[in-house]
Design a protein around this motif. Structure first.
Motif, PDB file in Angstrom:
ATOM      1  N   ARG A 140       7.963  16.294 -56.863  1.00 44.72           N
ATOM      2  CA  ARG A 140       7.162  15.125 -57.252  1.00 44.72           C
ATOM      3  C   ARG A 140       7.388  14.784 -58.727  1.00 44.72           C
ATOM      4  N   THR A 191       5.440  16.829 -61.350  1.00 45.75           N
ATOM      5  CA  THR A 191       6.004  18.136 -61.723  1.00 45.75           C
ATOM      6  C   THR A 191       6.967  17.972 -62.889  1.00 45.75           C
ATOM      7  N   LYS A 192       7.806  16.962 -62.785  1.00 41.04           N
ATOM      8  CA  LYS A 192       8.794  16.720 -63.856  1.00 41.04           C
ATOM      9  C   LYS A 192       8.090  16.300 -65.152  1.00 41.04           C
ATOM     10  N   SER A 238       5.094  16.975 -66.151  1.00 43.54           N
ATOM     11  CA  SER A 238       4.421  18.137 -66.727  1.00 43.54           C
ATOM     12  C   SER A 238       5.414  19.028 -67.474  1.00 43.54           C
ATOM     13  N   LEU A 239       6.591  19.201 -66.877  1.00 42.38           N
ATOM     14  CA  LEU A 239       7.631  20.023 -67.524  1.00 42.38           C
ATOM     15  C   LEU A 239       8.177  19.336 -68.780  1.00 42.38           C
TER      16      LEU A 239
END
Lengths: 245, 196
Positions: free
Chosen positions: A57, A60-61, A63-64
Protein backbone atom coordinates in the motif's frame (compact mmCIF):
# COMPACT_ATOMS: atom_id res chain seq x y z
CA UNK A 1 14.67 -30.28 -9.34
CA UNK A 2 16.61 -28.28 -11.88
CA UNK A 3 14.83 -25.49 -13.75
CA UNK A 4 15.69 -27.05 -17.11
CA UNK A 5 13.98 -30.29 -16.15
CA UNK A 6 10.93 -28.42 -14.93
CA UNK A 7 10.75 -26.54 -18.23
CA UNK A 8 10.94 -29.83 -20.14
CA UNK A 9 8.14 -31.22 -18.03
CA UNK A 10 6.02 -28.15 -18.78
CA UNK A 11 6.60 -28.46 -22.53
CA UNK A 12 6.28 -32.20 -23.06
CA UNK A 13 4.07 -35.15 -22.22
CA UNK A 14 5.47 -38.21 -20.48
CA UNK A 15 5.55 -40.24 -23.69
CA UNK A 16 7.47 -37.47 -25.45
CA UNK A 17 10.31 -37.55 -22.94
CA UNK A 18 13.55 -39.18 -24.11
CA UNK A 19 15.19 -42.06 -22.24
CA UNK A 20 17.84 -39.75 -20.82
CA UNK A 21 15.20 -37.34 -19.56
CA UNK A 22 13.25 -40.21 -17.98
CA UNK A 23 16.42 -41.28 -16.18
CA UNK A 24 16.82 -37.74 -14.85
CA UNK A 25 13.19 -37.76 -13.77
CA UNK A 26 13.35 -41.15 -12.09
CA UNK A 27 14.09 -39.57 -8.73
CA UNK A 28 10.85 -37.59 -8.91
CA UNK A 29 8.46 -39.76 -10.88
CA UNK A 30 8.53 -43.10 -12.64
CA UNK A 31 5.04 -43.56 -13.98
CA UNK A 32 2.92 -41.34 -16.22
CA UNK A 33 0.49 -40.74 -13.35
CA UNK A 34 3.24 -39.45 -11.07
CA UNK A 35 4.55 -37.36 -13.95
CA UNK A 36 1.15 -35.71 -14.44
CA UNK A 37 0.78 -35.03 -10.72
CA UNK A 38 4.16 -33.36 -10.64
CA UNK A 39 3.42 -31.43 -13.76
CA UNK A 40 0.19 -30.10 -12.36
CA UNK A 41 2.12 -28.75 -9.38
CA UNK A 42 4.42 -26.77 -11.63
CA UNK A 43 1.52 -25.55 -13.70
CA UNK A 44 -0.14 -24.43 -10.46
CA UNK A 45 3.03 -22.60 -9.43
CA UNK A 46 3.18 -20.74 -12.75
CA UNK A 47 -0.46 -19.73 -12.47
CA UNK A 48 0.07 -18.63 -8.91
CA UNK A 49 2.98 -16.45 -9.99
CA UNK A 50 0.79 -14.78 -12.59
CA UNK A 51 -2.01 -14.14 -10.12
CA UNK A 52 -0.02 -13.28 -7.03
CA UNK A 53 1.64 -10.03 -7.91
CA UNK A 54 1.43 -7.97 -4.80
CA UNK A 55 2.09 -4.29 -4.39
CA UNK A 56 2.35 -2.81 -0.92
CA UNK A 57 0.00 0.00 0.00
CA UNK A 58 1.00 3.60 -0.55
CA UNK A 59 0.78 4.27 3.19
CA UNK A 60 3.55 1.75 3.83
CA UNK A 61 5.85 3.55 1.42
CA UNK A 62 4.95 6.97 2.76
CA UNK A 63 5.66 5.88 6.31
CA UNK A 64 9.05 4.53 5.23
CA UNK A 65 9.80 7.75 3.33
CA UNK A 66 9.11 9.77 6.45
CA UNK A 67 11.32 7.46 8.44
CA UNK A 68 14.11 7.82 5.89
CA UNK A 69 13.89 11.63 5.92
CA UNK A 70 13.89 11.63 9.71
CA UNK A 71 16.90 9.33 9.83
CA UNK A 72 18.94 11.21 7.24
CA UNK A 73 17.79 14.75 8.05
CA UNK A 74 21.37 15.91 8.61
CA UNK A 75 22.53 14.72 5.20
CA UNK A 76 22.85 17.59 2.74
CA UNK A 77 21.18 17.12 -0.60
CA UNK A 78 23.53 16.02 -3.35
CA UNK A 79 24.30 18.16 -6.37
CA UNK A 80 25.41 16.46 -9.50
CA UNK A 81 27.06 17.83 -12.59
CA UNK A 82 24.88 15.75 -14.84
CA UNK A 83 21.59 16.39 -13.09
CA UNK A 84 20.03 18.08 -16.10
CA UNK A 85 21.22 15.38 -18.48
CA UNK A 86 19.91 12.62 -16.23
CA UNK A 87 16.59 14.42 -15.90
CA UNK A 88 16.29 15.00 -19.62
CA UNK A 89 17.66 11.67 -20.77
CA UNK A 90 16.95 9.01 -18.15
CA UNK A 91 18.22 5.71 -19.49
CA UNK A 92 15.82 3.69 -17.34
CA UNK A 93 12.85 5.02 -19.32
CA UNK A 94 11.88 3.78 -22.78
CA UNK A 95 13.48 5.79 -25.58
CA UNK A 96 10.23 7.44 -26.63
CA UNK A 97 9.43 8.52 -23.05
CA UNK A 98 12.66 10.43 -22.47
CA UNK A 99 12.01 14.19 -22.19
CA UNK A 100 14.93 15.14 -24.42
CA UNK A 101 13.65 12.90 -27.19
CA UNK A 102 10.17 14.35 -26.84
CA UNK A 103 11.45 17.92 -26.92
CA UNK A 104 13.50 17.12 -30.01
CA UNK A 105 10.47 15.51 -31.65
CA UNK A 106 8.29 18.54 -30.89
CA UNK A 107 10.98 20.86 -32.26
CA UNK A 108 11.27 18.82 -35.42
CA UNK A 109 7.53 18.78 -35.93
CA UNK A 110 7.38 22.55 -35.35
CA UNK A 111 10.18 23.08 -37.86
CA UNK A 112 8.50 20.94 -40.47
CA UNK A 113 5.16 22.66 -39.82
CA UNK A 114 6.79 26.09 -40.15
CA UNK A 115 8.40 25.10 -43.42
CA UNK A 116 5.16 23.64 -44.69
CA UNK A 117 3.00 26.62 -43.71
CA UNK A 118 5.27 29.54 -44.49
CA UNK A 119 7.22 28.20 -47.43
CA UNK A 120 4.37 28.85 -49.85
CA UNK A 121 3.82 32.38 -48.54
CA UNK A 122 7.49 33.26 -48.68
CA UNK A 123 7.89 31.84 -52.17
CA UNK A 124 5.05 33.98 -53.54
CA UNK A 125 6.77 37.40 -53.20
CA UNK A 126 9.96 35.92 -54.60
CA UNK A 127 8.12 34.81 -57.68
CA UNK A 128 6.62 38.26 -58.06
CA UNK A 129 10.03 39.88 -57.75
CA UNK A 130 11.48 37.56 -60.38
CA UNK A 131 8.59 38.35 -62.70
CA UNK A 132 9.19 42.09 -62.30
CA UNK A 133 12.89 41.61 -63.00
CA UNK A 134 12.12 39.59 -66.09
CA UNK A 135 9.81 42.27 -67.40
CA UNK A 136 12.42 44.96 -66.63
CA UNK A 137 15.06 43.04 -68.50
CA UNK A 138 12.80 42.74 -71.48
CA UNK A 139 12.04 46.45 -71.28
CA UNK A 140 15.67 47.39 -71.11
CA UNK A 141 16.46 45.27 -74.14
CA UNK A 142 13.79 47.09 -76.14
CA UNK A 143 15.03 50.40 -74.82
CA UNK A 144 18.55 49.55 -75.88
CA UNK A 145 17.35 49.21 -79.39
CA UNK A 146 16.31 52.86 -79.26
CA UNK A 147 19.42 54.03 -77.55
CA UNK A 148 22.76 54.84 -78.94
CA UNK A 149 25.37 53.49 -76.69
CA UNK A 150 28.72 55.08 -76.79
CA UNK A 151 31.59 53.84 -74.87
CA UNK A 152 34.77 55.66 -74.57
CA UNK A 153 37.93 54.55 -73.05
CA UNK A 154 40.81 56.67 -72.10
CA UNK A 155 44.44 56.01 -72.80
CA UNK A 156 46.13 52.98 -71.29
CA UNK A 157 48.25 55.14 -69.10
CA UNK A 158 45.41 56.50 -67.10
CA UNK A 159 43.40 53.27 -66.89
CA UNK A 160 40.19 55.22 -66.72
CA UNK A 161 37.08 53.65 -68.14
CA UNK A 162 34.15 55.89 -68.81
CA UNK A 163 30.97 54.83 -70.50
CA UNK A 164 28.50 57.26 -71.82
CA UNK A 165 25.00 56.35 -72.76
CA UNK A 166 22.97 58.84 -74.58
CA UNK A 167 19.43 58.69 -75.62
CA UNK A 168 18.52 60.62 -78.64
CA UNK A 169 15.65 62.59 -77.16
CA UNK A 170 17.05 62.79 -73.65
CA UNK A 171 20.06 64.76 -72.48
CA UNK A 172 23.49 63.16 -72.29
CA UNK A 173 23.99 60.85 -69.42
CA UNK A 174 27.47 60.25 -68.22
CA UNK A 175 28.07 57.32 -66.00
CA UNK A 176 31.45 56.66 -64.48
CA UNK A 177 31.71 52.95 -64.00
CA UNK A 178 35.23 52.68 -62.87
CA UNK A 179 37.88 55.12 -62.07
CA UNK A 180 41.38 54.27 -61.18
CA UNK A 181 44.39 56.50 -61.19
CA UNK A 182 47.68 54.81 -61.84
CA UNK A 183 50.64 55.89 -59.76
CA UNK A 184 52.93 56.49 -62.70
CA UNK A 185 50.47 58.45 -64.75
CA UNK A 186 51.34 61.59 -66.52
CA UNK A 187 50.19 64.51 -64.42
CA UNK A 188 49.64 66.64 -67.50
CA UNK A 189 47.25 64.36 -69.32
CA UNK A 190 45.82 62.24 -66.60
CA UNK A 191 42.48 61.38 -68.05
CA UNK A 192 41.15 62.12 -71.46
CA UNK A 193 37.70 61.09 -72.54
CA UNK A 194 35.79 61.72 -75.67
CA UNK A 195 32.17 61.51 -76.59
CA UNK A 196 30.87 61.34 -80.08
CA UNK A 197 27.28 62.15 -80.61
CA UNK A 198 25.11 61.20 -83.51
CA UNK A 199 25.47 64.75 -84.77
CA UNK A 200 29.22 64.22 -85.18
CA UNK A 201 30.16 66.48 -82.32
CA UNK A 202 32.97 65.10 -80.25
CA UNK A 203 33.66 66.35 -76.80
CA UNK A 204 36.92 65.61 -75.15
CA UNK A 205 37.66 66.46 -71.59
CA UNK A 206 39.97 65.66 -68.83
CA UNK A 207 38.93 64.58 -65.38
CA UNK A 208 40.67 65.27 -62.16
CA UNK A 209 43.97 65.98 -63.80
CA UNK A 210 46.27 68.91 -64.04
CA UNK A 211 46.10 70.18 -67.64
CA UNK A 212 48.15 72.78 -69.37
CA UNK A 213 46.12 75.62 -70.88
CA UNK A 214 49.06 77.29 -72.54
CA UNK A 215 48.92 77.16 -76.40
CA UNK A 216 52.40 75.61 -76.43
CA UNK A 217 51.49 73.09 -73.84
CA UNK A 218 53.43 74.76 -71.09
CA UNK A 219 52.13 73.87 -67.68
CA UNK A 220 50.84 76.95 -65.91
CA UNK A 221 49.47 75.35 -62.81
CA UNK A 222 45.79 75.82 -63.59
CA UNK A 223 43.41 72.92 -63.31
CA UNK A 224 40.37 73.79 -65.32
CA UNK A 225 38.67 71.52 -67.81
CA UNK A 226 39.29 72.19 -71.46
CA UNK A 227 36.93 70.96 -74.12
CA UNK A 228 38.18 70.44 -77.62
CA UNK A 229 36.05 71.27 -80.62
CA UNK A 230 36.39 70.89 -84.36
CA UNK A 231 38.53 73.64 -85.80
CA UNK A 232 35.70 74.79 -87.98
CA UNK A 233 33.84 75.93 -84.86
CA UNK A 234 36.70 78.34 -84.02
CA UNK A 235 38.38 79.48 -87.21
CA UNK A 236 40.84 81.58 -85.26
CA UNK A 237 42.64 78.44 -84.27
CA UNK A 238 43.95 78.01 -87.78
CA UNK A 239 46.07 81.10 -87.34
CA UNK A 240 47.67 79.62 -84.31
CA UNK A 241 48.31 76.32 -86.07
CA UNK A 242 49.81 78.10 -89.08
CA UNK A 243 52.34 79.98 -86.97
CA UNK A 244 53.23 76.86 -85.04
CA UNK A 245 53.96 74.58 -88.05
CA UNK B 1 29.50 17.66 -4.94
CA UNK B 2 30.04 14.61 -7.08
CA UNK B 3 30.81 14.34 -10.74
CA UNK B 4 28.11 12.08 -12.11
CA UNK B 5 24.75 11.05 -10.80
CA UNK B 6 24.49 7.25 -10.61
CA UNK B 7 21.90 5.28 -12.54
CA UNK B 8 20.13 3.52 -9.69
CA UNK B 9 18.23 1.14 -11.93
CA UNK B 10 21.42 -0.45 -13.15
CA UNK B 11 23.07 -0.65 -9.74
CA UNK B 12 23.34 -3.93 -7.86
CA UNK B 13 21.40 -4.49 -4.65
CA UNK B 14 24.60 -4.35 -2.67
CA UNK B 15 25.61 -0.99 -4.20
CA UNK B 16 22.17 0.36 -3.43
CA UNK B 17 22.58 -0.64 0.19
CA UNK B 18 25.83 1.28 0.35
CA UNK B 19 24.11 4.30 -1.18
CA UNK B 20 21.30 4.01 1.37
CA UNK B 21 23.88 4.12 4.15
CA UNK B 22 25.01 7.44 2.66
CA UNK B 23 21.48 8.80 2.82
CA UNK B 24 20.55 8.58 -0.85
CA UNK B 25 16.78 8.48 -1.01
CA UNK B 26 16.55 7.37 -4.62
CA UNK B 27 18.64 4.30 -3.84
CA UNK B 28 16.14 3.38 -1.17
CA UNK B 29 13.25 3.92 -3.58
CA UNK B 30 14.87 1.64 -6.13
CA UNK B 31 15.51 -1.12 -3.60
CA UNK B 32 11.93 -0.80 -2.37
CA UNK B 33 10.62 -1.11 -5.92
CA UNK B 34 12.65 -4.25 -6.46
CA UNK B 35 11.80 -6.11 -3.30
CA UNK B 36 8.62 -4.80 -1.69
CA UNK B 37 6.28 -6.79 -3.97
CA UNK B 38 8.07 -10.15 -3.78
CA UNK B 39 8.54 -9.80 -0.02
CA UNK B 40 4.87 -8.99 0.47
CA UNK B 41 4.00 -12.12 -1.52
CA UNK B 42 6.42 -14.16 0.56
CA UNK B 43 4.93 -12.90 3.82
CA UNK B 44 1.42 -13.52 2.51
CA UNK B 45 2.24 -17.15 1.80
CA UNK B 46 4.15 -17.65 5.01
CA UNK B 47 1.71 -15.83 7.29
CA UNK B 48 -1.52 -17.56 6.40
CA UNK B 49 -2.42 -14.95 3.72
CA UNK B 50 -2.88 -12.28 6.32
CA UNK B 51 -2.59 -9.06 4.30
CA UNK B 52 -2.42 -6.67 7.26
CA UNK B 53 0.27 -8.63 8.99
CA UNK B 54 2.22 -9.02 5.74
CA UNK B 55 2.11 -5.26 5.11
CA UNK B 56 3.38 -4.66 8.64
CA UNK B 57 6.19 -7.12 8.12
CA UNK B 58 7.24 -5.45 4.88
CA UNK B 59 7.24 -2.11 6.66
CA UNK B 60 9.27 -3.48 9.57
CA UNK B 61 11.81 -5.08 7.27
CA UNK B 62 12.41 -1.92 5.27
CA UNK B 63 12.45 0.14 8.46
CA UNK B 64 15.29 -2.12 9.57
CA UNK B 65 17.11 -1.35 6.31
CA UNK B 66 16.65 2.40 6.87
CA UNK B 67 17.59 2.43 10.54
CA UNK B 68 20.32 -0.17 10.58
CA UNK B 69 21.83 -0.52 7.12
CA UNK B 70 25.11 -1.52 8.74
CA UNK B 71 23.53 -4.86 9.66
CA UNK B 72 23.95 -5.87 6.07
CA UNK B 73 27.32 -7.40 5.25
CA UNK B 74 28.30 -6.01 1.80
CA UNK B 75 30.31 -9.15 1.06
CA UNK B 76 27.09 -11.19 1.14
CA UNK B 77 24.27 -11.30 -1.36
CA UNK B 78 21.52 -8.83 -0.46
CA UNK B 79 18.83 -11.16 -1.75
CA UNK B 80 19.78 -14.03 0.55
CA UNK B 81 20.25 -11.61 3.45
CA UNK B 82 16.84 -9.98 3.05
CA UNK B 83 15.07 -13.32 2.70
CA UNK B 84 16.87 -14.71 5.73
CA UNK B 85 15.68 -11.65 7.71
CA UNK B 86 12.15 -12.18 6.37
CA UNK B 87 12.29 -15.86 7.21
CA UNK B 88 13.44 -15.14 10.77
CA UNK B 89 10.59 -12.67 11.15
CA UNK B 90 8.17 -15.41 10.10
CA UNK B 91 9.71 -17.88 12.53
CA UNK B 92 9.27 -15.40 15.35
CA UNK B 93 5.67 -14.96 14.32
CA UNK B 94 5.13 -18.72 14.38
CA UNK B 95 6.45 -18.82 17.93
CA UNK B 96 4.12 -16.01 18.97
CA UNK B 97 1.25 -17.78 17.24
CA UNK B 98 2.03 -20.97 19.15
CA UNK B 99 1.87 -19.03 22.39
CA UNK B 100 -1.43 -17.39 21.40
CA UNK B 101 -2.82 -20.75 20.33
CA UNK B 102 -2.03 -22.21 23.74
CA UNK B 103 -3.89 -19.32 25.37
CA UNK B 104 -6.85 -19.36 22.96
CA UNK B 105 -10.03 -21.41 23.07
CA UNK B 106 -8.69 -23.85 20.51
CA UNK B 107 -10.00 -22.12 17.39
CA UNK B 108 -7.42 -21.67 14.71
CA UNK B 109 -7.51 -18.05 13.59
CA UNK B 110 -5.18 -18.66 10.68
CA UNK B 111 -7.63 -20.72 8.70
CA UNK B 112 -10.33 -18.16 9.18
CA UNK B 113 -7.97 -15.48 7.86
CA UNK B 114 -7.10 -17.69 4.96
CA UNK B 115 -10.71 -18.25 4.11
CA UNK B 116 -11.47 -14.54 4.42
CA UNK B 117 -8.83 -13.68 1.84
CA UNK B 118 -9.53 -16.56 -0.46
CA UNK B 119 -11.41 -14.29 -2.85
CA UNK B 120 -8.01 -13.34 -4.28
CA UNK B 121 -8.20 -16.51 -6.30
CA UNK B 122 -11.68 -15.86 -7.62
CA UNK B 123 -10.37 -14.60 -10.95
CA UNK B 124 -8.29 -17.64 -11.65
CA UNK B 125 -9.42 -19.89 -14.42
CA UNK B 126 -8.78 -23.07 -12.46
CA UNK B 127 -10.24 -21.57 -9.36
CA UNK B 128 -10.78 -24.71 -7.39
CA UNK B 129 -7.40 -26.13 -8.18
CA UNK B 130 -5.68 -22.89 -7.23
CA UNK B 131 -7.55 -22.70 -3.96
CA UNK B 132 -6.70 -26.28 -3.19
CA UNK B 133 -3.07 -25.59 -4.12
CA UNK B 134 -2.88 -22.62 -1.78
CA UNK B 135 -4.61 -24.48 0.98
CA UNK B 136 -2.17 -27.34 0.63
CA UNK B 137 0.70 -24.88 0.72
CA UNK B 138 -0.63 -23.34 3.93
CA UNK B 139 -1.13 -26.70 5.57
CA UNK B 140 2.36 -27.77 4.59
CA UNK B 141 4.88 -27.92 7.39
CA UNK B 142 6.71 -24.58 7.88
CA UNK B 143 10.19 -25.85 7.10
CA UNK B 144 8.98 -27.47 3.88
CA UNK B 145 6.77 -24.56 2.98
CA UNK B 146 9.60 -22.03 3.26
CA UNK B 147 11.89 -24.13 1.07
CA UNK B 148 9.19 -24.69 -1.52
CA UNK B 149 8.15 -21.04 -1.53
CA UNK B 150 11.70 -19.73 -1.80
CA UNK B 151 12.54 -22.14 -4.58
CA UNK B 152 9.50 -22.03 -6.79
CA UNK B 153 7.80 -18.73 -5.99
CA UNK B 154 10.72 -16.45 -5.10
CA UNK B 155 13.10 -18.05 -7.56
CA UNK B 156 16.08 -18.58 -5.25
CA UNK B 157 18.64 -21.25 -6.09
CA UNK B 158 19.32 -24.27 -3.86
CA UNK B 159 22.53 -22.62 -2.69
CA UNK B 160 20.80 -19.35 -1.88
CA UNK B 161 18.06 -21.15 0.04
CA UNK B 162 20.72 -23.02 1.99
CA UNK B 163 22.33 -19.69 2.85
CA UNK B 164 19.03 -18.07 3.82
CA UNK B 165 17.93 -20.92 6.05
CA UNK B 166 21.46 -21.76 7.20
CA UNK B 167 21.14 -25.39 6.26
CA UNK B 168 23.03 -27.64 3.85
CA UNK B 169 22.26 -27.98 0.13
CA UNK B 170 21.30 -31.63 0.67
CA UNK B 171 18.75 -30.69 3.32
CA UNK B 172 17.25 -28.12 0.98
CA UNK B 173 16.94 -30.72 -1.77
CA UNK B 174 15.36 -33.32 0.49
CA UNK B 175 12.86 -30.80 1.90
CA UNK B 176 12.04 -29.63 -1.57
CA UNK B 177 11.49 -33.19 -2.70
CA UNK B 178 9.22 -33.91 0.25
CA UNK B 179 7.20 -30.69 -0.25
CA UNK B 180 6.72 -31.34 -3.96
CA UNK B 181 5.66 -34.94 -3.39
CA UNK B 182 3.31 -33.91 -0.62
CA UNK B 183 1.61 -31.24 -2.77
CA UNK B 184 1.32 -33.62 -5.71
CA UNK B 185 -0.30 -36.21 -3.48
CA UNK B 186 -2.67 -33.75 -1.82
CA UNK B 187 -3.82 -32.43 -5.20
CA UNK B 188 -4.25 -35.88 -6.69
CA UNK B 189 -8.01 -35.43 -7.00
CA UNK B 190 -7.48 -32.56 -9.44
CA UNK B 191 -6.16 -33.17 -12.87
CA UNK B 192 -6.21 -29.79 -14.62
CA UNK B 193 -3.84 -30.95 -17.32
CA UNK B 194 -6.37 -33.32 -18.81
CA UNK B 195 -9.02 -30.62 -18.64
CA UNK B 196 -7.05 -28.17 -20.79
Amino acid sequence: MEKELVNKMMEKEFREMTDNEKIELREWCETEEEFDQLKQIFVGIEELKQVEKYTPRAETKKSLDDLFVQKHSNVKPMFWYNTILVALYPTEKPFSNRPLVRIAAIGLIALIAFQFVFNGKLAEPKQQISKIQDSKDKGSVSKDQQLEKIETTTSNKNEVVTSVTRSVPSPVEIKVEDFQMAHDQDPFVSSVSSVSSAAGVTYTWTTDAVVSTHPDGIFTGESSAAFSQPASYQPAIFDLLTTTF
Amino acid sequence: MRLLKPQYTTMTDESLMQAISGGEKRAFDELYNRYSGPLLGYFMRMLWRDREKSEDFVHDLFAKIVNKPEYFDPTRSFKTWVYSVANNMCKNEYKKAEVRKGMSNGLDNHYSLSDKNSNVMSEVQDKFFQEAFQRSLIILDDKHKEVFSLRHLEGLSIKEIAEVLEISDGTVKSRLFYATKYLAESLKEFNPIENR
